[in-house]
Scaffold this motif. Structure first.
Motif, PDB file in Angstrom:
ATOM      1  N   LYS A   1      26.876 -31.913  27.297  1.00 22.63           N
ATOM      2  CA  LYS A   1      26.622 -33.028  26.380  1.00 22.63           C
ATOM      3  C   LYS A   1      27.870 -33.886  26.209  1.00 22.63           C
ATOM      4  O   LYS A   1      27.793 -35.127  26.190  1.00 22.63           O
ATOM      5  N   ASN A   2      29.032 -33.245  26.086  1.00 27.97           N
ATOM      6  CA  ASN A   2      30.280 -33.989  25.907  1.00 27.97           C
ATOM      7  C   ASN A   2      30.600 -34.871  27.112  1.00 27.97           C
ATOM      8  O   ASN A   2      31.043 -36.017  26.960  1.00 27.97           O
ATOM      9  N   VAL A   3      30.376 -34.337  28.312  1.00 27.79           N
ATOM     10  CA  VAL A   3      30.637 -35.116  29.526  1.00 27.79           C
ATOM     11  C   VAL A   3      29.656 -36.281  29.619  1.00 27.79           C
ATOM     12  O   VAL A   3      30.034 -37.401  29.987  1.00 27.79           O
ATOM     13  N   ALA A   4      28.400 -36.029  29.273  1.00 30.15           N
ATOM     14  CA  ALA A   4      27.396 -37.095  29.302  1.00 30.15           C
ATOM     15  C   ALA A   4      27.765 -38.221  28.347  1.00 30.15           C
ATOM     16  O   ALA A   4      27.603 -39.413  28.660  1.00 30.15           O
ATOM     17  N   GLN A   5      28.251 -37.864  27.185  1.00 30.78           N
ATOM     18  CA  GLN A   5      28.649 -38.882  26.210  1.00 30.78           C
ATOM     19  C   GLN A   5      29.860 -39.676  26.696  1.00 30.78           C
ATOM     20  O   GLN A   5      29.978 -40.876  26.418  1.00 30.78           O
ATOM     21  N   PHE A   6      30.745 -39.044  27.458  1.00 32.23           N
ATOM     22  CA  PHE A   6      31.876 -39.743  28.056  1.00 32.23           C
ATOM     23  C   PHE A   6      31.377 -40.784  29.067  1.00 32.23           C
ATOM     24  O   PHE A   6      31.848 -41.927  29.087  1.00 32.23           O
ATOM     25  N   VAL A   7      30.438 -40.381  29.909  1.00 27.44           N
ATOM     26  CA  VAL A   7      29.851 -41.315  30.889  1.00 27.44           C
ATOM     27  C   VAL A   7      29.169 -42.464  30.162  1.00 27.44           C
ATOM     28  O   VAL A   7      29.337 -43.641  30.508  1.00 27.44           O
ATOM     29  N   GLN A   8      28.398 -42.117  29.147  1.00 28.21           N
ATOM     30  CA  GLN A   8      27.680 -43.124  28.357  1.00 28.21           C
ATOM     31  C   GLN A   8      28.643 -44.163  27.778  1.00 28.21           C
ATOM     32  O   GLN A   8      28.431 -45.378  27.892  1.00 28.21           O
ATOM     33  N   ALA A   9      29.713 -43.694  27.136  1.00 30.97           N
ATOM     34  CA  ALA A   9      30.676 -44.592  26.493  1.00 30.97           C
ATOM     35  C   ALA A   9      31.425 -45.438  27.523  1.00 30.97           C
ATOM     36  O   ALA A   9      31.671 -46.632  27.295  1.00 30.97           O
ATOM     37  N   SER A  10      31.790 -44.835  28.650  1.00 27.14           N
ATOM     38  CA  SER A  10      32.538 -45.558  29.685  1.00 27.14           C
ATOM     39  C   SER A  10      31.714 -46.696  30.270  1.00 27.14           C
ATOM     40  O   SER A  10      32.219 -47.806  30.477  1.00 27.14           O
ATOM     41  N   VAL A  11      30.438 -46.437  30.515  1.00 24.79           N
ATOM     42  CA  VAL A  11      29.561 -47.458  31.085  1.00 24.79           C
ATOM     43  C   VAL A  11      29.316 -48.580  30.087  1.00 24.79           C
ATOM     44  O   VAL A  11      29.396 -49.772  30.414  1.00 24.79           O
ATOM     45  N   LYS A  12      29.024 -48.213  28.858  1.00 23.93           N
ATOM     46  CA  LYS A  12      28.744 -49.220  27.824  1.00 23.93           C
ATOM     47  C   LYS A  12      29.948 -50.130  27.594  1.00 23.93           C
ATOM     48  O   LYS A  12      29.810 -51.348  27.420  1.00 23.93           O
ATOM     49  N   LYS A  13      31.142 -49.552  27.615  1.00 23.93           N
ATOM     50  CA  LYS A  13      32.360 -50.304  27.352  1.00 23.93           C
ATOM     51  C   LYS A  13      32.696 -51.277  28.474  1.00 23.93           C
ATOM     52  O   LYS A  13      33.172 -52.401  28.226  1.00 23.93           O
ATOM     53  N   SER A  14      32.436 -50.888  29.723  1.00 30.53           N
ATOM     54  CA  SER A  14      32.972 -51.636  30.858  1.00 30.53           C
ATOM     55  C   SER A  14      31.962 -52.387  31.712  1.00 30.53           C
ATOM     56  O   SER A  14      32.355 -53.265  32.482  1.00 30.53           O
ATOM     57  N   LEU A  15      30.680 -52.056  31.634  1.00 37.09           N
ATOM     58  CA  LEU A  15      29.691 -52.707  32.486  1.00 37.09           C
ATOM     59  C   LEU A  15      28.730 -53.526  31.628  1.00 37.09           C
ATOM     60  O   LEU A  15      27.861 -52.962  30.955  1.00 37.09           O
ATOM     61  N   PRO A  16      28.868 -54.838  31.615  1.00 32.76           N
ATOM     62  CA  PRO A  16      28.031 -55.713  30.780  1.00 32.76           C
ATOM     63  C   PRO A  16      26.545 -55.533  31.065  1.00 32.76           C
ATOM     64  O   PRO A  16      26.124 -55.500  32.230  1.00 32.76           O
ATOM     65  N   GLY A  17      25.780 -55.381  29.996  1.00 38.38           N
ATOM     66  CA  GLY A  17      24.331 -55.272  30.139  1.00 38.38           C
ATOM     67  C   GLY A  17      23.835 -53.912  30.568  1.00 38.38           C
ATOM     68  O   GLY A  17      22.657 -53.746  30.869  1.00 38.38           O
ATOM     69  N   ALA A  18      24.714 -52.908  30.584  1.00 38.08           N
ATOM     70  CA  ALA A  18      24.315 -51.556  30.979  1.00 38.08           C
ATOM     71  C   ALA A  18      24.140 -50.687  29.743  1.00 38.08           C
ATOM     72  O   ALA A  18      24.950 -50.745  28.810  1.00 38.08           O
ATOM     73  N   ASP A  19      23.086 -49.878  29.736  1.00 40.35           N
ATOM     74  CA  ASP A  19      22.806 -49.005  28.596  1.00 40.35           C
ATOM     75  C   ASP A  19      22.401 -47.635  29.119  1.00 40.35           C
ATOM     76  O   ASP A  19      21.493 -47.520  29.955  1.00 40.35           O
ATOM     77  N   VAL A  20      23.091 -46.602  28.645  1.00 39.94           N
ATOM     78  CA  VAL A  20      22.844 -45.243  29.125  1.00 39.94           C
ATOM     79  C   VAL A  20      22.349 -44.368  27.981  1.00 39.94           C
ATOM     80  O   VAL A  20      22.986 -44.295  26.924  1.00 39.94           O
ATOM     81  N   ALA A  21      21.233 -43.690  28.201  1.00 39.35           N
ATOM     82  CA  ALA A  21      20.708 -42.732  27.232  1.00 39.35           C
ATOM     83  C   ALA A  21      21.010 -41.320  27.730  1.00 39.35           C
ATOM     84  O   ALA A  21      20.867 -41.022  28.912  1.00 39.35           O
TER      85      ALA A  21
END
Length: 539
Positions: A393-413
C-alpha cells in the motif's frame, strides 16, 4: 512467483547462517515459528505457483536436487549431479532407492514423469508450463499440438529417470532445484482427484517434513517431520510452524514476544530497527516492478506514456524514505547481482541500465505527446492494483503521488486486494498497473525474460513485441550453446524492455529479517526459496 532465479553462471552470493553451537536436545523446544506475508492458496505445483506455495513446498518436498550453501545443485532425490550425454541432449538421473513418500510409497521415476506431464500440459494453471521449454516436445505440448505423453521425460525403470532435450541447455541442472520440477505421487493424484493439493491432507510429501493443519483457507499451518524421509540424521527440528503476517509492525511485536523465530520487516518498522542486534539483511536476486496492461482500450497502450510514467518515479526517494529496509533502486527489469555477462565481465543489469532514470521535464513532454497520440481526452484515469500488505500500500501511494504531482491530467487510484482478489484481477486483465515481484528461478537473465514473451501464460499485461519474441527464441534455442550470441540476445532483450517499457522497475529486494540468534543452519538463497530443512536451535 515467482513466481517465480541459478546460472548459466551463478553470480549471486549465498548467505548461510553459521552452524555453530550445539544442536538442541530433544528435551528442549524443537520447533521454529516462521511467517509468510500472503495466504497459502494451493500445494499443487501443476496448478499454482507463488511465493507462499513454493516456500512451503521447499521444506516439505524434494526434487532431483536441492541447492547447497553455495547455491549450486546438490544431490537430493537423485544420487548425484549428472553430466549430460549425447552432446548435451540427454540427462540420466539415478534415484535413491530408499526415498519414500509420507504415506510409505517408494519414490519412483514415474512420479517425476507424472508430475512433469501434468505441469507442461496446456491445461495447467500454474503459469509455469513454459519452464519446460527445451525439453523434447514441451513447446508443442504447451501449444496443444502434441500429447503430454510425448514429453521427453522417461522412466527407464523404477529408479532411473531420463530427460531428453530439443537442444543443449547449459543451465538445465541449475533448474532442477525448482519446485516446478518436483515429483507428484500417483496414488495421491488418483485417491484425491480434484481435491489434490487443496488442503494439506489431500497430498503426500517426499521431503523432510509434511504439511499439516491447512484446511485450504486458514492462515497457519505446520510442517511436521516425515518419518519416511531417507536422511533422518540431517534433520534436527520436529516442526516448522507457519503463520501469515502481512504487517511489519505486527511481525516485530510477535518476534519480541518470541512467537516468531524469523520475522520479515519493512518500511518504518525496518527503518527503526536497522541497528537491532538480531537484524540480518538478505539480498535477493529479484525485482519489484509495475506490470502495465497493454490491452486495447487501456490508458497505457502508448509507449511514450509508459516511458513518462517510469521517468517520474524517484526510486532513490522510494527506497530511502518509503521502504527504508535496505532495498535498492531498480532501473532494469533484470535485477543486479544476478549474474555477470561472461562476454564483458560486467554485471548484466548494470551494463544494460538506461541512460535516463529520473527526469520529470522529459516525462512531461513524453506524456503530453503520448496522450495526444493516443487520442485520450480529459483526465487519464488509471489504477494500481496490489495485495493488501502494508508495504505494498505504501509503495502504491508513492506511485500515486508521484504521478499526480508530475504528469498533468493523470489520476491514479490505489486498489489493495487480498491475494485471491489480486490474482483474479491479474488473470482477467482488470488492472492498469499491477504491483508485482519476480524472483529469478535461476541466475540468468533468461529467467526474467521468459514471462514476457507473448506466448507465455504469465504475460498478463499482454506484451506482444515481435523483436523481443525473436531474440528470446534465438537465445533459448539456436544460440543457447554459443555464449557470444546468447549474451548479445540477452542484452538486446533488456534494452528492448528499456524502450518499450511493458514493465516499470521499482526496487530490488533486500529483505530485513529479525532472527532468533539461536536459529542456525538456515540456507538463505539469493536465488529461489530459503531452506529451513537442516536448521536447528542451538543451546
Amino acid at each position: 512467483m515467482r513466481k517465480l532465479l541459478l546460472t548459466l553462471m551463478v553470480g549471486a552470493s549465498t548467505v548461510l547462517l553459521a552452524a555453530c553451537g550445539s544442536k538442541t536436545s530433544s528435551s528442549k523446544r524443537n520447533s521454529v515459528s516462521l511467517m509468510q506475508t500472503s495466504e497459502l492458496l494451493s500445494l499443487d505445483t501443476s496448478e499454482h505457483a507463488d511465493f507462499t506455495t513454493w516456500n512451503t513446498l521447499e521444506n516439505s518436498m524434494e526434487g532431483l536436487y536441492r541447492a547447497n550453501k553455495e547455491n549450486e545443485p546438490a544431490p537430493a532425490s537423485a544420487t548425484s549431479v549428472v553430466k549430460p550425454t549425447d552432446h548435451g541432449l540427454t540427462y540420466t538421473f539415478h534415484l535413491r532407492k530408499n526415498a519414500k513418500w509420507s504415506n510409505g510409497d517408494p519414490l519412483t521415476a514415474q512420479d517425476f514423469v507424472t508430475a512433469w506431464r501434468r505441469s507442461v500440459s496446456p491445461t495447467s494453471k500454474s503459469g509455469y508450463n513454459y519452464i519446460f521449454s527445451g525439453i523434447k516436445n514441451a513447446d508443442a505440448i504447451t501449444a496443444n499440438k502434441k500429447s503430454p505423453k510425448t514429453l521427453g521425460a522417461y522412466a527407464l525403470n523404477k529408479h532411473t529417470f531420463q530427460v531428453k532435450l530439443d537442444h543443449p541447455m547449459p543451465y538445465f541442472n541449475k533448474m532442477m532445484v525448482l519446485p516446478a520440477f518436483f515429483p507428484e505421487n500417483p496414488t495421491a493424484l488418483k485417491k484425491f482427484g480434484s481435491k489434490y493439493g487443496t488442503q494439506s491432507k489431500y497430498m503426500y510429501y517426499n521431503g523432510p517434513f509434511k504439511v499439516t493443519g491447512w484446511n485450504g483457507t486458514n492462515d497457519n499451518w505446520t510442517l511436521k517431520r516425515n518419518k519416511y524421509y531417507y536422511d533422518q540424521k540431517a534433520i534436527h527440528l520436529n516442526e516448522l510452524k507457519y503463520s501469515v503476517v502481512k504487517d511489519a509492525n505486527t511481525a516485530h511485536e510477535l518476534f519480541d514476544q518470541k512467537k516468531l523465530d524469523d520475522a520479515t520487516i519493512t518500511g518504518v518498522t525496518a527503518k527503526s530497527l536497522q541497528k537491532n542486534k538480531d537484524l540480518i539483511h538478505e539480498r535477493k536476486a529479484g525485482t519489484y516492478y509495475l506490470r502495465l496492461n497493454l490491452r486495447k482500450g487501456r490508458p497505457l497502450t502508448n509507449q511514450k506514456m509508459r516511458q513518462a510514467l517510469s521517468l517520474v518515479l524517484n526510486r532513490e526517494q522510494l527506497t530511502k524514505d518509503v521502504l527504508a529496509d535496505g532495498s535498492e533502486p531498480a532501473y532494469t527489469y533484470t535485477s543486479r547481482d544476478l549474474t555477470k555477462d561472461p562476454t564483458t565481465g560486467k554485471d548484466f543489469a548494470t551494463e544494460t541500465k538506461p541512460a535516463d532514470t529520473y527526469d520529470v521535464a522529459k516525462a512531461k513532454k513524453l506524456w503530453a505527446e503520448g496522450v495526444k497520440e493516443s487520442g485520450q481526452k480529459g483526465t487519464v484515469k488509471m489504477d494500481v492494483v496490489g495485495d493488501d500488505q502494508t508495504i505494498t500500500k505504501n509503495v502504491a501511494q508513492f506511485v500515486q503521488a508521484s504521478v499526480k504531482k508530475s504528469l498533468p491530467g493523470a489520476d491514479v487510484a490505489v486498489k489493495s486486494l487480498p491475494t485471491k482478489g489480486q490474482q483474479s484481477a491479474e488473470a482477467n486483465g482488470t488492472f492498469d498497473m499491477e504491483q508485482i515481484f519476480w524472483l529469478a528461478d535461476f541466475a540468468d537473465p533468461i529467467s526474467f525474460m521468459g514471462i514476457l514473451q507473448s506466448s507465455n501464460p504469465q504475460d498478463y499485461g499482454k506484451y506482444k513485441d515481435s523483436y523481443f519474441d525473436k531474440q528470446y527464441q534465438e537465445a533459448s534455442s539456436s544460440h543457447a550453446a554459443d555464449p557470444k550470441q546468447y549474451w548479445q540476445n540477452m542484452r538486446n532483450l533488456q534494452e528492448r524492455l528499456n524502450t518499450t517499457m511493458p514493465v516499470v522497475p521499482l526496487y530490488q529486494m533486500v529483505e530485513s529479517h529479525l532472527v532468533n540468534p539461536n536459529l542456525k543452519g538456515v540456507l538463505r538463497h539469493p536465488v529461489g526459496e530459503d531452506d529451513y530443512t537442516r536448521a536447528y536451535l542451538s543451546d
